[in-house]
Motif scaffolding. Structure first.
Motif, short mmCIF file in Angstrom:
data_model
loop_
_atom_site.label_atom_id
_atom_site.label_comp_id
_atom_site.label_asym_id
_atom_site.label_seq_id
_atom_site.Cartn_x
_atom_site.Cartn_y
_atom_site.Cartn_z
N GLN A 56 -64.66 3.44 90.67
CA GLN A 56 -64.77 4.90 90.46
C GLN A 56 -63.63 5.80 90.56
O GLN A 56 -63.48 6.50 91.41
CB GLN A 56 -65.63 5.29 92.24
N CYS A 57 -62.68 5.37 89.72
CA CYS A 57 -61.27 5.52 89.83
C CYS A 57 -61.85 7.47 89.38
O CYS A 57 -61.04 7.96 90.04
CB CYS A 57 -60.30 5.30 88.75
N CYS A 58 -62.31 8.48 88.47
CA CYS A 58 -62.55 9.39 88.19
C CYS A 58 -63.01 10.01 90.00
O CYS A 58 -62.53 11.10 89.64
CB CYS A 58 -63.80 9.40 87.28
N ARG A 59 -63.99 9.17 89.87
CA ARG A 59 -64.06 9.99 91.24
C ARG A 59 -62.87 10.31 92.67
O ARG A 59 -62.49 11.33 93.10
CB ARG A 59 -65.68 9.06 92.03
N TYR A 60 -62.49 8.83 93.01
CA TYR A 60 -60.24 9.24 93.36
C TYR A 60 -60.05 10.12 92.99
O TYR A 60 -59.69 11.21 93.64
CB TYR A 60 -59.82 7.85 93.51
N LEU A 61 -60.12 10.28 92.00
CA LEU A 61 -58.80 11.49 90.94
C LEU A 61 -59.28 13.17 91.32
O LEU A 61 -58.37 13.90 91.18
CB LEU A 61 -58.92 11.68 89.81
N ARG A 62 -61.22 12.89 91.64
CA ARG A 62 -61.31 14.64 91.97
C ARG A 62 -61.55 14.60 93.35
O ARG A 62 -62.13 15.65 93.53
CB ARG A 62 -62.43 14.13 90.46
N GLY A 63 -60.90 13.49 93.98
CA GLY A 63 -61.10 13.90 95.28
C GLY A 63 -62.43 13.57 96.13
O GLY A 63 -62.78 13.93 96.79
N LYS A 64 -63.51 13.37 95.29
CA LYS A 64 -64.80 13.21 95.67
C LYS A 64 -65.48 12.27 96.62
O LYS A 64 -66.13 11.65 97.07
CB LYS A 64 -65.76 12.66 94.40
N LEU A 65 -63.98 11.22 96.02
CA LEU A 65 -63.95 8.86 96.90
C LEU A 65 -62.86 9.27 97.64
O LEU A 65 -61.41 10.04 96.71
CB LEU A 65 -64.45 8.32 96.40
N GLN A 66 -62.44 9.17 99.56
CA GLN A 66 -61.04 8.98 98.77
C GLN A 66 -61.03 7.50 99.86
O GLN A 66 -61.76 7.43 100.36
CB GLN A 66 -61.23 9.91 100.91
N PRO A 67 -59.77 7.52 99.67
CA PRO A 67 -59.43 5.73 99.48
C PRO A 67 -59.20 5.44 101.34
O PRO A 67 -58.56 6.36 101.61
CB PRO A 67 -58.09 6.02 98.47
N ASP A 68 -59.06 4.32 101.67
CA ASP A 68 -58.64 4.62 103.04
C ASP A 68 -56.60 4.29 103.43
O ASP A 68 -56.45 4.50 104.22
CB ASP A 68 -58.84 2.48 103.74
N ALA A 69 -56.65 3.56 102.10
CA ALA A 69 -54.92 3.44 102.12
C ALA A 69 -54.08 4.97 102.25
O ALA A 69 -54.57 5.86 101.72
CB ALA A 69 -54.57 2.30 100.89
N ILE A 70 -53.38 4.96 102.88
CA ILE A 70 -52.69 6.62 102.52
C ILE A 70 -52.00 6.36 100.76
O ILE A 70 -51.84 5.21 100.19
CB ILE A 70 -50.93 6.40 103.60
N GLN A 71 -52.03 7.90 100.76
CA GLN A 71 -51.27 7.46 98.96
C GLN A 71 -50.20 7.68 98.48
O GLN A 71 -49.64 9.52 99.92
CB GLN A 71 -52.48 8.76 98.44
N PRO A 72 -49.14 7.59 97.98
CA PRO A 72 -48.06 7.98 97.48
C PRO A 72 -48.49 9.72 97.62
O PRO A 72 -48.68 10.61 96.55
CB PRO A 72 -47.36 7.58 96.91
N ALA A 73 -46.86 10.97 97.88
CA ALA A 73 -47.39 11.57 97.44
C ALA A 73 -46.53 12.18 96.57
O ALA A 73 -46.23 11.74 95.56
CB ALA A 73 -45.87 12.54 98.05
N GLU A 74 -47.69 12.98 95.49
CA GLU A 74 -47.61 13.17 93.79
C GLU A 74 -47.45 15.10 94.33
O GLU A 74 -48.34 15.65 94.19
CB GLU A 74 -48.66 13.19 93.73
N HIS A 75 -46.30 15.14 92.76
CA HIS A 75 -46.89 17.10 92.41
C HIS A 75 -47.49 16.79 91.09
O HIS A 75 -47.26 17.64 90.72
CB HIS A 75 -45.51 17.30 92.85
N LEU A 76 -48.24 15.99 91.14
CA LEU A 76 -49.33 15.85 89.41
C LEU A 76 -50.61 16.87 90.15
O LEU A 76 -51.28 16.58 90.65
CB LEU A 76 -49.23 15.11 89.10
N THR A 77 -50.92 18.12 89.14
CA THR A 77 -52.58 18.69 88.69
C THR A 77 -53.82 17.24 88.78
O THR A 77 -52.98 16.05 88.19
CB THR A 77 -52.42 19.82 88.06
#
Length: 165
Positions: A121-142
């Motif tokens: 479900q990569c597309c949903r993670y990128l759009r914030g529709k699903l939240q992973p359990d792990a802490i994500q690295p800080a990114e400054h990309l749109t």
């Protein structure tokens, strides 16, 4: 992603037999799939946990890949990153998927593998529709830049599967 019908999806597979493609379980009826929110359609087969599928538009053609999920790793690592979307997951939510190469190379047993979101479900993670359990690295990309990066990785993987050697 441009909408696809069931016949197009089944006909798109490049690394499995027509019989396998005909018998696979689709994730939903094609009219129920949120096509505008997808760069690829990915799903696990509910009837066979180790089977998964990815379908996308690649160079103006619909390409489907049959994937196999490896058994869960027994690594001491606690998390890993998806090779397509870059989402960090705990190991229970990340799987090593392998794809037979297309053509004779695949028939000879050659495969290509990568670690991906276990639910594809990569597309949903990128759009914030699903939240992973792990802490994500800080990114400054749109979101659009992250999607473009995923598409580059996804198409590179498909190109490698399609390569004849």
């Amino acid at each position: 992603m441009k909408p696809l019908g069931e016949p197009e999806i089944r006909k798109s597979f490049v690394n499995c037999s027509k019989g396998e493609a005909k018998g696979l379980t689709l994730p939903a009826r094609a009219v129920e799939i949120p096509w505008p929110e997808l760069e690829f359609l990915g799903w696990r087969d509910p009837k066979a946990a180790s089977r998964a599928y990815v379908v996308l538009w690649h160079e103006d053609e619909v390409v489907g890949l049959s994937l196999r999920a490896a058994d869960q790793p027994t690594s001491r690592l606690k998390s890993g990153m998806c090779g397509f979307c870059g989402t960090v997951h705990g190991l229970a939510d990340l799987s090593l998927f392998s794809s037979r190469r297309a053509g004779q190379s695949g028939k000879d047993g050659n495969t290509l593998g990568t670690y991906l979101c276990a639910n594809l479900q990569c597309c949903r993670y990128l759009r914030g529709k699903l939240q992973p359990d792990a802490i994500q690295p800080a990114e400054h990309l749109t979101v659009d830049e992250r999607i473009a990066r995923m598409e580059t990785k996804l198409h590179r993987f498909v190109t490698q599967v399609l390569e004849t050697r």
